[in-house]
Design an enzyme around this catalytic site. Structure first.
Site, PDB file in Angstrom:
ATOM      1  N   CYS A  85      21.880  96.494   4.640  1.00  0.00           N
ATOM      2  CA  CYS A  85      22.109  98.367   3.849  1.00  0.00           C
ATOM      3  C   CYS A  85      23.151  98.382   2.869  1.00  0.00           C
ATOM      4  CB  CYS A  85      22.973  98.808   4.737  1.00  0.00           C
ATOM      5  SG  CYS A  85      22.275  98.498   6.909  1.00  0.00           S
ATOM      6  N   HIS A 340      21.933 107.789   6.483  1.00  0.00           N
ATOM      7  CA  HIS A 340      22.088 106.274   6.098  1.00  0.00           C
ATOM      8  C   HIS A 340      20.658 106.012   6.192  1.00  0.00           C
ATOM      9  CE1 HIS A 340      22.769 102.023   4.780  1.00  0.00           C
ATOM     10  NE2 HIS A 340      22.337 101.338   6.161  1.00  0.00           N
TER      11      HIS A 340
END
Length: 396
Positions: A85, A340
């Site tokens: 991420c 995301h």
């Protein structure tokens, strides 16, 4: 550890960011063009002026051709990076180092991810061959992060109902902020009652405790600090870039208690040392952090040094991290409002810092911010990578 940092050696002189959301009619290439053209519009720069590119994406393209084909670059170097991420932040970190080293004059860091077309409800991943015992193969991300809640309550003696209220406040705060952001995926405020009573996903995590899935792209143009005012009258200077990759033994380590991310503690400590910060709560004007799940943001407040151990849940409920609090956190809406798209999130956070420090955040604009922190967390409790950047309005 011989990490000397590059404080005030490079500056951001242009940024762009697409709208995040379910962009069914927009391709990866479309998003790359949109973000980069946004960055260059209104500047004296063109694609031909960029010396090299760093592209961050988890699964929306292979090799540098993903970017060079979309932008029609003329045989310029494009380096594709991936770091869970923190992928977009990793593109930015490496691009900054390239300029600081003297290798290039003008570079661009780009992050992109197209998740919605995959048909998956979460992140795409291709795990390397193994014996099948890796924890991430049997425990979903919501399940892994749901463990933070009861562990935190047990360690610090927090009544579960109060912890639930604190988690609810995180989601409520970030949706209030996102409702004022035209680039956010979710632009509606959500009542605390609705958040608290939402269907459960894992443990006590409800639907509104989890970040969404979206598409998006963002980019930044980086130059030497001494050249910054040739391109813009309001550059943003890089003060610190810190990345920590943990040993990944948390799930098997009986000493790991799910109330902290050691990788975040290490990366934050390193970033503050590079930037010369001793009191982050006082030194930072705003923070964009990785609120993948609501208890994650609570724990991050302590790991980043914004709250004392065992006190973050109280600070959250007191409104300390609200838009009008002493330290606004996720003023753009965070992952809760944006979703995301892995490769883009880190640069999206930086984009908010860019807007705020330049006084261009519109309805979200804070009063006279001077320093911003961005944070990405990749992986899961006990096995993470963590990135922290600090950027500022002034050089020196």
């Amino acid at each position: 550890m011989a990490s000397h940092g590059i404080s005030d050696k490079v500056a951001i002189v242009a940024m762009g960011c697409t709208r995040f959301g379910e962009l069914w009619e927009t391709s990866t290439e479309d998003m790359l063009v949109d973000a980069t053209q946004q960055a260059l519009t209104g500047t004296s720069l063109a694609i031909a002026d960029i010396d090299a590119y760093w592209l961050g994406t988890l699964g929306s393209g292979q090799s540098g051709l993903t970017l060079s084909r979309a932008l029609g670059t003329d045989h310029k170097p494009v380096t594709r990076v991936e770091n869970y991420c923190a992928t977009g932040s990793e593109a930015f970190r490496n691009a900054c180092y390239a300029v600081a080293s003297g290798a290039y004059d003008r570079v661009m860091a780009v992050g992109v991810e197209k998740l919605k077309d995959s048909g998956f409800s979460g992140l795409l991943r291709g795990d390397p061959p193994g014996d099948g015992t890796a924890p991430e193969l049997s425990v979903t991300a919501p399940a892994a992060f749901s463990m933070l809640d009861p562990a935190y309550c047990a360690k610090y003696g927090v009544e579960p109902g109060l912890m639930r209220d604190s988690m609810t406040h995180v989601a409520w705060k970030n949706h209030v902020n996102g409702a004022r952001n035209p680039r956010a995926q979710f632009r509606s405020e959500v009542s605390k009652e609705k958040i608290a009573k939402a269907p459960k996903v894992a443990g006590r995590l409800g639907v509104f405790d989890c970040s969404g899935v979206s598409d998006g792209a963002a980019c930044a143009v980086i130059v030497r600090a001494e050249d910054a005012y040739e391109y813009t009258d309001r550059p943003v200077f890089v003060k610190a870039l810190a990345l920590a990759a943990g040993p990944g033994r948390g799930a098997m380590d009986p000493g790991y208690d799910f109330t902290s991310f050691p990788e975040v503690v290490r990366s934050a400590r390193e970033a503050y040392a590079q930037a010369g910060i001793s009191d982050p709560r006082a030194a930072v004007s705003l923070a964009e952090v990785h609120d993948c799940f609501t208890p994650t943001e609570i724990v991050l407040m302590e790991d980043l040094g914004f709250s004392s151990p065992g006190q973050a849940w109280k600070d959250v409920l007191a409104g300390e991290f609200d838009a009008d609090g002493t330290l606004p956190v996720n003023i753009d809406g965070g992952l809760k409002s944006f979703g995301h798209p892995v490769g883009a999130s880190g640069l999206r956070m930086l984009f908010e810092a860019w807007l705020q420090l330049r006084g261009e955040a519109g309805d979200r604009q804070l009063t006279d911010p001077h320093t911003a922190l961005t944070h990405n967390l990749g992986g899961r409790p006990g096995a993470c990578v963590s990135f922290v950047s600090i950027v500022g309005r002034e050089r020196g």
